[in-house]
Design a protein around this motif. Structure first.
Motif, PDB file in Angstrom:
ATOM      1  N   GLN A   1       0.825  -1.202   0.000  1.00 29.12           N
ATOM      2  CA  GLN A   1       0.000   0.000   0.000  1.00 29.12           C
ATOM      3  C   GLN A   1       0.862   1.255   0.000  1.00 29.12           C
ATOM      4  O   GLN A   1       0.564   2.235  -0.702  1.00 29.12           O
ATOM      5  CB  GLN A   1      -0.926  -0.016   1.220  1.00 29.12           C
ATOM      6  CG  GLN A   1      -1.887   1.148   1.279  1.00 29.12           C
ATOM      7  CD  GLN A   1      -2.852   1.151   0.116  1.00 29.12           C
ATOM      8  OE1 GLN A   1      -3.314   0.093  -0.291  1.00 29.12           O
ATOM      9  NE2 GLN A   1      -3.149   2.324  -0.415  1.00 29.12           N
TER      10      GLN A   1
ATOM     11  N   SER B   1       2.237   1.753  -3.442  1.00 33.22           N
ATOM     12  CA  SER B   1       1.209   2.286  -4.338  1.00 33.22           C
ATOM     13  C   SER B   1       0.994   3.769  -4.105  1.00 33.22           C
ATOM     14  O   SER B   1       0.819   4.545  -5.053  1.00 33.22           O
ATOM     15  CB  SER B   1      -0.099   1.516  -4.128  1.00 33.22           C
ATOM     16  OG  SER B   1       0.055   0.149  -4.437  1.00 33.22           O
ATOM     17  N   ASP B   2       1.019   4.189  -2.831  1.00 26.86           N
ATOM     18  CA  ASP B   2       0.841   5.614  -2.533  1.00 26.86           C
ATOM     19  C   ASP B   2       1.986   6.443  -3.103  1.00 26.86           C
ATOM     20  O   ASP B   2       1.769   7.529  -3.652  1.00 26.86           O
ATOM     21  CB  ASP B   2       0.761   5.812  -1.011  1.00 26.86           C
ATOM     22  CG  ASP B   2      -0.502   5.188  -0.429  1.00 26.86           C
ATOM     23  OD1 ASP B   2      -1.449   4.958  -1.209  1.00 26.86           O
ATOM     24  OD2 ASP B   2      -0.524   4.934   0.789  1.00 26.86           O
TER      25      ASP B   2
ATOM     26  N   ILE C   1       3.946   5.647  -5.667  1.00 28.24           N
ATOM     27  CA  ILE C   1       3.905   5.635  -7.134  1.00 28.24           C
ATOM     28  C   ILE C   1       2.834   6.590  -7.657  1.00 28.24           C
ATOM     29  O   ILE C   1       3.021   7.272  -8.665  1.00 28.24           O
ATOM     30  CB  ILE C   1       3.651   4.202  -7.628  1.00 28.24           C
ATOM     31  CG1 ILE C   1       4.871   3.315  -7.315  1.00 28.24           C
ATOM     32  CG2 ILE C   1       3.366   4.190  -9.120  1.00 28.24           C
ATOM     33  CD1 ILE C   1       4.665   1.868  -7.667  1.00 28.24           C
ATOM     34  N   SER C   2       1.701   6.657  -6.970  1.00 30.46           N
ATOM     35  CA  SER C   2       0.604   7.497  -7.445  1.00 30.46           C
ATOM     36  C   SER C   2       0.747   8.959  -7.051  1.00 30.46           C
ATOM     37  O   SER C   2      -0.074   9.782  -7.452  1.00 30.46           O
ATOM     38  CB  SER C   2      -0.727   6.964  -6.875  1.00 30.46           C
ATOM     39  OG  SER C   2      -0.718   6.997  -5.454  1.00 30.46           O
ATOM     40  N   ARG C   3       1.785   9.307  -6.283  1.00 31.35           N
ATOM     41  CA  ARG C   3       1.977  10.702  -5.851  1.00 31.35           C
ATOM     42  C   ARG C   3       2.499  11.548  -7.014  1.00 31.35           C
ATOM     43  O   ARG C   3       3.426  11.130  -7.706  1.00 31.35           O
ATOM     44  CB  ARG C   3       2.952  10.747  -4.682  1.00 31.35           C
ATOM     45  CG  ARG C   3       3.105  12.122  -4.047  1.00 31.35           C
ATOM     46  CD  ARG C   3       4.094  12.032  -2.900  1.00 31.35           C
ATOM     47  NE  ARG C   3       3.668  11.035  -1.932  1.00 31.35           N
ATOM     48  CZ  ARG C   3       4.468  10.523  -1.007  1.00 31.35           C
ATOM     49  NH1 ARG C   3       5.747  10.911  -0.950  1.00 31.35           N
ATOM     50  NH2 ARG C   3       4.007   9.633  -0.145  1.00 31.35           N
ATOM     51  N   PRO C   4       1.932  12.731  -7.285  1.00 36.74           N
ATOM     52  CA  PRO C   4       2.417  13.575  -8.399  1.00 36.74           C
ATOM     53  C   PRO C   4       3.876  13.999  -8.178  1.00 36.74           C
ATOM     54  O   PRO C   4       4.295  14.302  -7.057  1.00 36.74           O
ATOM     55  CB  PRO C   4       1.480  14.788  -8.358  1.00 36.74           C
ATOM     56  CG  PRO C   4       0.282  14.317  -7.612  1.00 36.74           C
ATOM     57  CD  PRO C   4       0.762  13.315  -6.619  1.00 36.74           C
TER      58      PRO C   4
END
Length: 223
Positions: A141, A144-145, A147-150
Motif C-alpha cells: 500500500q 502504491s501511494d 507511485i501514485s503521488r504527483p
C-alpha cells in the motif's frame, strides 16, 4: 438350525458374519417369499369357503372339513403377517444401522483427512505467516501511494508557502497601484500664456455709435 441361522448363515467359529448389505438383501428375499405364501393361502381360503358353501346343504361333512382347512389357512396367514411385520422392522433397523455405519465411516475418513491436512501446521507458524502477510500488504500500500503521488521534476513544493508568496505578490501590485494614484497630485500644471487675449468689444460704446448714426440719418431725411 434356526430360521435366522438358515437365512444369515452360521455365526460360530470359522463362520463369517454377513455384511449389512447381504443381510438386508436376504431379508428382502424372505419378505418376497412370505408375500407369495400369503397370496397362496388367500386363494386356498377362498377355495375352501366356496367348497363349504357348495356342500353346506348337500354334504355337511365335506363342508365342515372345508371350513376346518379354511381355519388352518387363516391361522397360517395370520402367523405370516406377524412374521412379515417382524422381518420388516428388522430390515428397517438394519438399514438404519447400515446408514449410520456408513455415515460414521465417512466422518472418520474426513477426520483423518483433516488431521493429515493439519499435521504439518503449527498455530504459531500460522500467526507468523498472517502477520507477515499483513506487513507485506502495508508495504504494498505504501508503494502504491508513492507511485501514485504527483512528481514535479523531483521537487516537492509546499502548497502553503506558494499561496503565501502569491498573496505577497498581489499585495505588492496593489501597493503600486495606490502609489500611482497618489503621485498624480505632484504633476505640474500647464503654464499660463504670457500674452494678453484680445479685448472683447465694448457693447455700450457700440450702442452710442449706433444712436449717433440714427440721428444723422433722421436729420438728413428732414431736409
Amino acid at each position: 438350525m434356526s430360521l435366522f441361522g438358515k437365512l444369515f448363515g452360521s455365526g460360530g467359529k470359522g463362520g463369517k458374519s454377513p455384511t449389512p448389505q447381504e443381510a438386508i438383501q436376504r431379508l428382502r428375499e424372505t419378505e418376497e417369499m412370505l408375500a407369495k405364501k400369503q397370496d397362496f393361502l388367500e386363494k386356498k381360503i377362498d377355495h375352501e369357503l366356496m367348497t363349504a358353501k357348495k356342500n353346506g346343504t348337500k354334504n355337511k361333512r365335506a363342508a365342515l372339513q372345508a371350513l376346518k382347512r379354511k381355519k388352518r389357512y387363516e391361522q397360517q396367514l395370520s402367523q405370516i403377517d406377524g412374521t412379515l411385520s417382524t422381518i420388516e422392522f428388522q430390515r428397517e433397523a438394519l438399514e438404519n444401522a447400515n446408514t449410520n455405519t456408513e455415515v460414521l465411516k465417512n466422518m472418520g475418513m474426513a477426520a483423518k483427512a483433516m488431521k493429515a491436512a493439519h499435521e504439518n501446521m503449527d498455530i504459531d507458524k500460522v500467526d507468523d505467516l498472517m502477520a507477515e502477510i499483513n506487513e507485506q500488504q502495508e508495504v504494498a500500500q505504501e508503494i502504491s501511494d508513492v507511485i501514485s503521488r504527483p512528481i514535479g521534476f523531483g521537487q516537492d513544493y509546499d502548497e502553503d508557502e506558494l499561496m503565501a508568496e502569491l498573496e505577497e505578490l498581489e499585495q505588492e501590485e496593489l501597493d503600486k497601484n495606490l502609489l500611482g494614484i497618489e503621485g498624480t497630485e505632484d504633476v505640474p500644471l500647464p503654464s499660463v500664456p504670457s500674452t494678453s487675449l484680445p479685448a472683447r468689444p465694448d457693447n455700450k460704446k457700440k450702442a452710442e455709435e449706433d444712436e449717433d448714426d440714427m440721428a444723422e440719418l433722421e436729420a438728413w431725411a428732414a431736409q
